[in-house]
Design an enzyme around this catalytic site. Structure first.
Site, PDB file in Angstrom:
ATOM      1  N   GLU A  99       0.842  -1.210   0.000  1.00 40.41           N
ATOM      2  CA  GLU A  99       0.000   0.000   0.000  1.00 40.41           C
ATOM      3  C   GLU A  99       0.870   1.249   0.000  1.00 40.41           C
ATOM      4  O   GLU A  99       1.981   1.242   0.528  1.00 40.41           O
ATOM      5  CB  GLU A  99      -0.883   0.022   1.260  1.00 40.41           C
ATOM      6  CG  GLU A  99      -2.282  -0.501   1.074  1.00 40.41           C
ATOM      7  CD  GLU A  99      -3.187   0.433   0.261  1.00 40.41           C
ATOM      8  OE1 GLU A  99      -2.688   1.296  -0.478  1.00 40.41           O
ATOM      9  OE2 GLU A  99      -4.407   0.275   0.371  1.00 40.41           O
ATOM     10  N   ASP A 100       0.334   2.315  -0.544  1.00 41.02           N
ATOM     11  CA  ASP A 100       1.029   3.598  -0.447  1.00 41.02           C
ATOM     12  C   ASP A 100       0.758   4.262   0.893  1.00 41.02           C
ATOM     13  O   ASP A 100       1.645   4.847   1.497  1.00 41.02           O
ATOM     14  CB  ASP A 100       0.636   4.528  -1.613  1.00 41.02           C
ATOM     15  CG  ASP A 100      -0.868   4.696  -1.751  1.00 41.02           C
ATOM     16  OD1 ASP A 100      -1.616   3.802  -1.309  1.00 41.02           O
ATOM     17  OD2 ASP A 100      -1.313   5.708  -2.298  1.00 41.02           O
ATOM     18  N   ASP A 103      -4.748   5.077   6.079  1.00 30.64           N
ATOM     19  CA  ASP A 103      -5.352   6.274   6.686  1.00 30.64           C
ATOM     20  C   ASP A 103      -6.428   5.801   7.666  1.00 30.64           C
ATOM     21  O   ASP A 103      -6.126   5.422   8.807  1.00 30.64           O
ATOM     22  CB  ASP A 103      -5.906   7.115   5.528  1.00 30.64           C
ATOM     23  CG  ASP A 103      -6.411   8.478   5.908  1.00 30.64           C
ATOM     24  OD1 ASP A 103      -7.354   8.543   6.714  1.00 30.64           O
ATOM     25  OD2 ASP A 103      -5.908   9.495   5.404  1.00 30.64           O
ATOM     26  N   PHE A 152      -2.879  16.057   4.449  1.00 35.28           N
ATOM     27  CA  PHE A 152      -3.139  15.412   3.165  1.00 35.28           C
ATOM     28  C   PHE A 152      -1.906  15.505   2.281  1.00 35.28           C
ATOM     29  O   PHE A 152      -1.415  16.596   1.999  1.00 35.28           O
ATOM     30  CB  PHE A 152      -4.343  16.034   2.455  1.00 35.28           C
ATOM     31  CG  PHE A 152      -4.895  15.141   1.396  1.00 35.28           C
ATOM     32  CD1 PHE A 152      -5.770  14.119   1.715  1.00 35.28           C
ATOM     33  CD2 PHE A 152      -4.507  15.291   0.073  1.00 35.28           C
ATOM     34  CE1 PHE A 152      -6.264  13.267   0.738  1.00 35.28           C
ATOM     35  CE2 PHE A 152      -4.987  14.445  -0.911  1.00 35.28           C
ATOM     36  CZ  PHE A 152      -5.869  13.428  -0.581  1.00 35.28           C
ATOM     37  N   ARG A 165       0.248  12.660  -8.842  1.00 37.15           N
ATOM     38  CA  ARG A 165       0.860  11.341  -8.586  1.00 37.15           C
ATOM     39  C   ARG A 165       2.317  11.309  -9.026  1.00 37.15           C
ATOM     40  O   ARG A 165       3.101  10.522  -8.538  1.00 37.15           O
ATOM     41  CB  ARG A 165       0.090  10.246  -9.338  1.00 37.15           C
ATOM     42  CG  ARG A 165      -1.327  10.006  -8.845  1.00 37.15           C
ATOM     43  CD  ARG A 165      -1.842   8.682  -9.396  1.00 37.15           C
ATOM     44  NE  ARG A 165      -3.290   8.553  -9.318  1.00 37.15           N
ATOM     45  CZ  ARG A 165      -3.962   8.061  -8.286  1.00 37.15           C
ATOM     46  NH1 ARG A 165      -3.313   7.651  -7.218  1.00 37.15           N
ATOM     47  NH2 ARG A 165      -5.273   7.970  -8.306  1.00 37.15           N
TER      48      ARG A 165
HETATM   49  C1  PRP Z   1      -5.986   5.555  -1.144  1.00 39.91           C
HETATM   50  C2  PRP Z   1      -4.716   4.792  -0.859  1.00 39.91           C
HETATM   51  C3  PRP Z   1      -5.171   3.639  -0.013  1.00 39.91           C
HETATM   52  C4  PRP Z   1      -6.401   4.192   0.687  1.00 39.91           C
HETATM   53  C5  PRP Z   1      -6.080   4.443   2.129  1.00 39.91           C
HETATM   54  O1  PRP Z   1      -6.634   4.974  -2.241  1.00 39.91           O
HETATM   55  O2  PRP Z   1      -4.089   4.367  -2.042  1.00 39.91           O
HETATM   56  O3  PRP Z   1      -5.522   2.510  -0.782  1.00 39.91           O
HETATM   57  O4  PRP Z   1      -6.733   5.416   0.033  1.00 39.91           O
HETATM   58  O5  PRP Z   1      -7.156   5.040   2.787  1.00 39.91           O
HETATM   59  P1  PRP Z   1      -7.962   4.386   3.986  1.00 39.91           P
HETATM   60  O6  PRP Z   1      -6.982   3.791   4.936  1.00 39.91           O
HETATM   61  O7  PRP Z   1      -8.700   5.564   4.584  1.00 39.91           O
HETATM   62  O8  PRP Z   1      -8.919   3.384   3.409  1.00 39.91           O
HETATM   63  P2  PRP Z   1      -7.777   5.731  -3.068  1.00 39.91           P
HETATM   64  O9  PRP Z   1      -9.112   5.176  -2.683  1.00 39.91           O
HETATM   65  O10 PRP Z   1      -7.590   7.203  -2.936  1.00 39.91           O
HETATM   66  O11 PRP Z   1      -7.484   5.275  -4.553  1.00 39.91           O
HETATM   67  P3  PRP Z   1      -6.130   5.446  -5.412  1.00 39.91           P
HETATM   68  O12 PRP Z   1      -5.110   4.510  -4.811  1.00 39.91           O
HETATM   69  O13 PRP Z   1      -6.541   5.024  -6.779  1.00 39.91           O
HETATM   70  O14 PRP Z   1      -5.685   6.879  -5.334  1.00 39.91           O
HETATM   71  C1  7HP Z   2      -5.762   8.567   1.114  1.00 39.59           C
HETATM   72  C2  7HP Z   2      -4.933   9.547   0.608  1.00 39.59           C
HETATM   73  N1  7HP Z   2      -4.580   9.863  -0.654  1.00 39.59           N
HETATM   74  C3  7HP Z   2      -3.706  10.879  -0.797  1.00 39.59           C
HETATM   75  N2  7HP Z   2      -3.190  11.560   0.246  1.00 39.59           N
HETATM   76  C4  7HP Z   2      -3.524  11.270   1.502  1.00 39.59           C
HETATM   77  O1  7HP Z   2      -3.005  11.953   2.515  1.00 39.59           O
HETATM   78  C5  7HP Z   2      -4.420  10.207   1.710  1.00 39.59           C
HETATM   79  N3  7HP Z   2      -4.933   9.646   2.839  1.00 39.59           N
HETATM   80  N4  7HP Z   2      -5.741   8.658   2.446  1.00 39.59           N
END
Ligand code: PRP
Ligand code: 7HP
Length: 192
Positions: A99-100, A103, A152, A165
């Protein structure tokens, strides 16, 4: 192009160093491959690409899933949607979710349940970023790159409404008021 209103939180050099350290730690823990790395698109695509290339001896398989819960907002909708499933079986395999960012934990919690039900030999999580203050669902993370404050962030794969991105650093987006077109105000109208 109008410069995005961002402040560097983690530089490209800091990220590069930490990703290499994470790769060493993962390699030490998974002595016998193959390890199925499951990248959660889209956000983790850059982290995944750098992580796999940092492995020196581990046998890895690269797999991809796509989940979406944020839409164009800054906070999770809470509705996690699977938009692309794996195209291989992970039964009996060692699986590491890549995961990136974690949150609220809603995405990861959904994924852990989904993949756990497929009876992998092991299932763990590596995330580049963790925002523990935002957690709604407790989730176990085995490898964390950086714990960050509740701000954020964008760059290195992370977006705001699909923008940013491609930034090499991870930056705090300081100006997120939206323009009349619905685009982040950090971009000029002529870019849209
Ligand atoms: C983002 C990120 C994680 C998720 C984390 O994905 O890549 O998968 O949010 O958030 P959480 O812990 O609150 O669930 P997003 O739904 O923005 O899609 P993306 O990866 O395509 O940007
Ligand atoms: C999802 C997400 N995407 C981009 N930036 C952040 O800080 C985020 N938190 N959760």
């Amino acid at each position: 192009m109008t410069a995005p209103a961002t402040r560097v939180l983690l530089s490209a050099a800091q990220i590069e160093q930490r990703v290499k350290e994470m790769a060493r730690q993962i390699e030490a823990d998974y002595a016998e491959g193959p390890l199925y790395l499951v990248s959660v698109l889209k956000g983790s695509f850059i982290f995944m690409a750098d992580l796999v290339r940092a492995f020196e001896r581990l046998r890895v398989r690269t797999e991809f899933m796509a989940i979406s819960s944020y839409g164009t907002e800054k906070t999770s909708s809470g509705q996690v949607k699977l938009t692309r499933d794996l195209d291989v079986s992970i039964e009996g395999q060692q699986v590491l979710i890549v995961e990136d960012i974690v949150d609220s934990g809603l995405t990861l919690s959904y994924l852990l349940n989904l993949l756990g039900a497929r009876r992998p030999r092991s299932l763990a999580v590596a995330t580049l970023l963790d925002k523990p203050e935002r957690r709604v669902k407790p989730v176990e993370i085995r490898y964390t790159g950086f714990q960050i404050p509740d701000e954020f962030v964008v760059g290195y794969g992370l977006d705001f409404a699909e923008d940013y991105r491609n930034l090499r650093d991870i930056c705090v987006l300081e100006e997120i008021a939206t323009s009349a077109s619905g685009a982040p105000a950090a971009w000029s109208e002529s870019e849209r």
